[in-house]
Motif scaffolding. Structure first.
Motif, mmCIF file in Angstrom:
data_model
loop_
_atom_site.group_PDB
_atom_site.id
_atom_site.type_symbol
_atom_site.label_atom_id
_atom_site.label_comp_id
_atom_site.label_asym_id
_atom_site.label_seq_id
_atom_site.Cartn_x
_atom_site.Cartn_y
_atom_site.Cartn_z
ATOM 1 N N ALA A 218 0.916 -1.181 -0.007
ATOM 2 C CA ALA A 218 0.016 -0.073 0.046
ATOM 3 C C ALA A 218 1.085 1.255 -0.016
ATOM 4 C CB ALA A 218 -0.895 0.117 1.308
ATOM 5 N N LEU A 219 0.176 2.429 -0.404
ATOM 6 C CA LEU A 219 0.942 3.704 -0.581
ATOM 7 C C LEU A 219 0.100 4.858 0.346
ATOM 8 C CD1 LEU A 219 1.590 3.741 -4.161
ATOM 9 C CD2 LEU A 219 3.375 2.980 -2.553
ATOM 10 N N PRO B 95 -8.839 7.492 0.618
ATOM 11 C CA PRO B 95 -8.402 9.112 0.656
ATOM 12 C C PRO B 95 -7.554 9.085 -0.527
ATOM 13 C CG PRO B 95 -7.252 7.827 2.474
ATOM 14 C CD PRO B 95 -8.249 6.613 1.866
ATOM 15 N N ALA B 96 -7.512 10.381 -0.728
ATOM 16 C CA ALA B 96 -7.060 10.936 -1.834
ATOM 17 C C ALA B 96 -5.357 10.967 -1.761
ATOM 18 C CB ALA B 96 -7.151 12.492 -2.175
ATOM 19 N N TRP B 97 -4.864 10.769 -0.461
ATOM 20 C CA TRP B 97 -3.518 10.690 -0.148
ATOM 21 C C TRP B 97 -2.882 9.136 -0.190
ATOM 22 C CZ3 TRP B 97 -3.406 7.734 3.975
ATOM 23 C CH2 TRP B 97 -4.547 7.941 4.904
ATOM 24 N N GLY B 98 -3.902 8.333 -0.467
ATOM 25 C CA GLY B 98 -3.347 6.860 -0.486
ATOM 26 C C GLY B 98 -3.742 6.015 -1.375
ATOM 27 N N ARG B 99 -3.094 4.788 -1.698
ATOM 28 C CA ARG B 99 -3.753 3.735 -2.505
ATOM 29 C C ARG B 99 -3.533 2.367 -1.682
ATOM 30 N NH1 ARG B 99 -0.214 0.473 -6.888
ATOM 31 N NH2 ARG B 99 0.516 -0.288 -4.955
ATOM 32 N N SER B 100 -4.977 1.908 -1.418
ATOM 33 C CA SER B 100 -4.916 0.978 -0.639
ATOM 34 C C SER B 100 -4.711 -0.384 -1.426
ATOM 35 C CB SER B 100 -6.294 0.710 -0.111
ATOM 36 O OG SER B 100 -6.637 -0.441 0.403
ATOM 37 N N THR B 101 -4.268 -1.441 -0.959
ATOM 38 C CA THR B 101 -4.248 -2.690 -1.742
ATOM 39 C C THR B 101 -5.462 -3.504 -1.906
ATOM 40 O OG1 THR B 101 -3.717 -4.122 0.402
ATOM 41 C CG2 THR B 101 -1.846 -3.142 -0.624
#
Length: 404
Positions: free
Chosen positions: A195-196, A308-314
């Motif tokens: 994730a990011l 959220p716009a600040w993240g990338r979930s797996t």
């Protein structure tokens, strides 16, 4: 040689249920698990290499190879592989010098393993409510709580944000808030490998980060965990304590006590083979989530875990929220209906401040976000090897529960 990595017990079938099939009159329907292991294809070769070499204990060349691969996947310079994610958390608490009576603050919406080692070490748990936009630790709640704690002269020994269901906590403001008061951060990223957050890998920016390779995770070794850091000394200390704290001597010399937390080379071999598939597993789980959205988005009273716009979930697990007034059925009724036809689903984590084991522990934040998520949230089958036809079976069953 055959290889069978069973799902993690916490996601196994209910007692008295066959783990492979659900039997109805005249037929047997394969049970669909929440997050079963998915083999990458290179595990058998890696296992043969390990067994042929004779290295099966927590030693040999496979362990540093696995740690190096985890380092590449997470971006952390230093990695110690241990027997479980819980062991990694325990070592993290130990190397950050947690002492009896210290306070540890963490998100209330998490699995018990996040805080259990700290409580077993004599620490006092304090829980924080979560941000409705990420379901992870709310930085605003944290800042307010830290200011109040500083005014009392009672700051926590450490803060442990939790990455949830493949979604990172927003570590940047969390770490900034803690840095102001000199409080170290250990990220429980057990559920979020790949994730990011703000373009960085899960756990990046924390003093320590923990990842799990249990049987239900997106990448599994059948068990195991890692403790990661940019601080070489902390990881070296964790590795020392995790191997019974043996001093350098011809005899067994101990200046302190440690733990038998070594990771078997056999499990390290499986984990190493699995890591090559990380990117494809993330893509597969995100595609599964999107198919759920496509198949269910039109149903009133049903929403999905936000990103959220600040993240990338797996999207390690796909999670829905069920409003009984709009959907016409409660979360538990849907879960039971799925169980009756051999589809495993689970409520989201019960908030720790509601658990009898932590009765009396403080909760910071009064919005009741975590409690509401527990009352309405349902985790759906999300295994990266799930076929579209299997997922269609889940979607059809949920649609059949709607009472419009």
């Amino acid at each position: 040689m055959s290889l069978n990595l069973l799902p993690d017990p916490e996601f196994g079938p209910p007692r008295g249920t066959d783990s492979a099939v659900i039997r109805f009159p005249g037929k047997a329907v394969p049970r669909l698990h929440l997050s079963p292991p998915h083999l990458a294809g290179g595990e058998m070769e890696a296992l043969r290499e390990t067994l042929d070499s004779g290295w099966v204990a927590p030693a040999g060349p496979m362990l540093p190879a696995f740690e190096a691969a985890v380092s590449r996947a997470t971006g952390f310079s230093h990695v110690a592989a241990v027997a479980s994610g819980t062991a990694a958390l325990h070592l993290g608490y130990r190397v950050l010098d947690l002492a009896p009576g210290d306070e540890v603050w963490t998100s209330t919406l998490t699995f018990v393993a996040t805080i259990a080692p700290a409580v077993q070490m004599g620490a006092t748990p304090r829980f924080l409510d979560v941000d409705p936009g990420s379901w992870t630790m709310d930085p605003n709640v944290l800042r307010t709580a830290l200011q109040a704690a500083a005014a009392r002269g009672r700051l926590p020994r450490m803060v442990v944000p939790v990455d949830l269901y493949g979604q990172c906590a927003d570590l940047e403001p969390i770490v900034a808030a803690c840095d102001r008061w000199g409080v170290p951060v250990m990220s429980d990223s057990a559920e979020a490998l790949g994730a990011l957050h703000r373009g960085r890998q899960a756990g990046a920016g924390a003093r320590l980060a923990v990842f799990s390779f249990n049987g239900n995770k997106i990448i599994t070794a059948g068990g195991g965990g890692v403790l990661c850091s940019e601080d070489e000394h902390l990881v070296a200390r964790a590795r020392f304590l995790g191997s019974q704290a043996k001093e350098t001597a011809a005899h067994y010399q101990h200046e302190t006590t440690g733990y038998s937390y070594g990771l078997s080379s056999v499990l390290a071999a499986v984990g190493l083979a699995q890591l090559s598939a990380l990117d494809s597993r993330v893509s597969a789980r995100r595609a599964i989530f999107q198919r759920y959205v496509t198949g269910l988005h039109d149903l009133p009273g049903l929403t999905f875990m936000p990103e959220p716009a600040w993240g990338r979930s797996t999207r390690w697990l796909s999670v829905i929220m069920i409003d009984p007034h709009g959907f016409g059925a409660e979360r538990e009724a849907v879960r039971r209906a799925l169980e009756l036809i051999g589809i495993e689903s689970r409520p989201v984590w019960k908030p720790l401040h509601l658990q009898p084991a932590f009765r009396g522990a403080s909760l910071f934040g009064n919005a009741g976000v975590a409690t509401s998520l527990f009352e309405r949230g349902l985790c759906l089958p999300s295994g990266s090897g799930m076929e579209p036809a299997q997922q269609a079976r889940v979607i059809e069953a949920i649609r059949g529960c709607w009472r419009g």
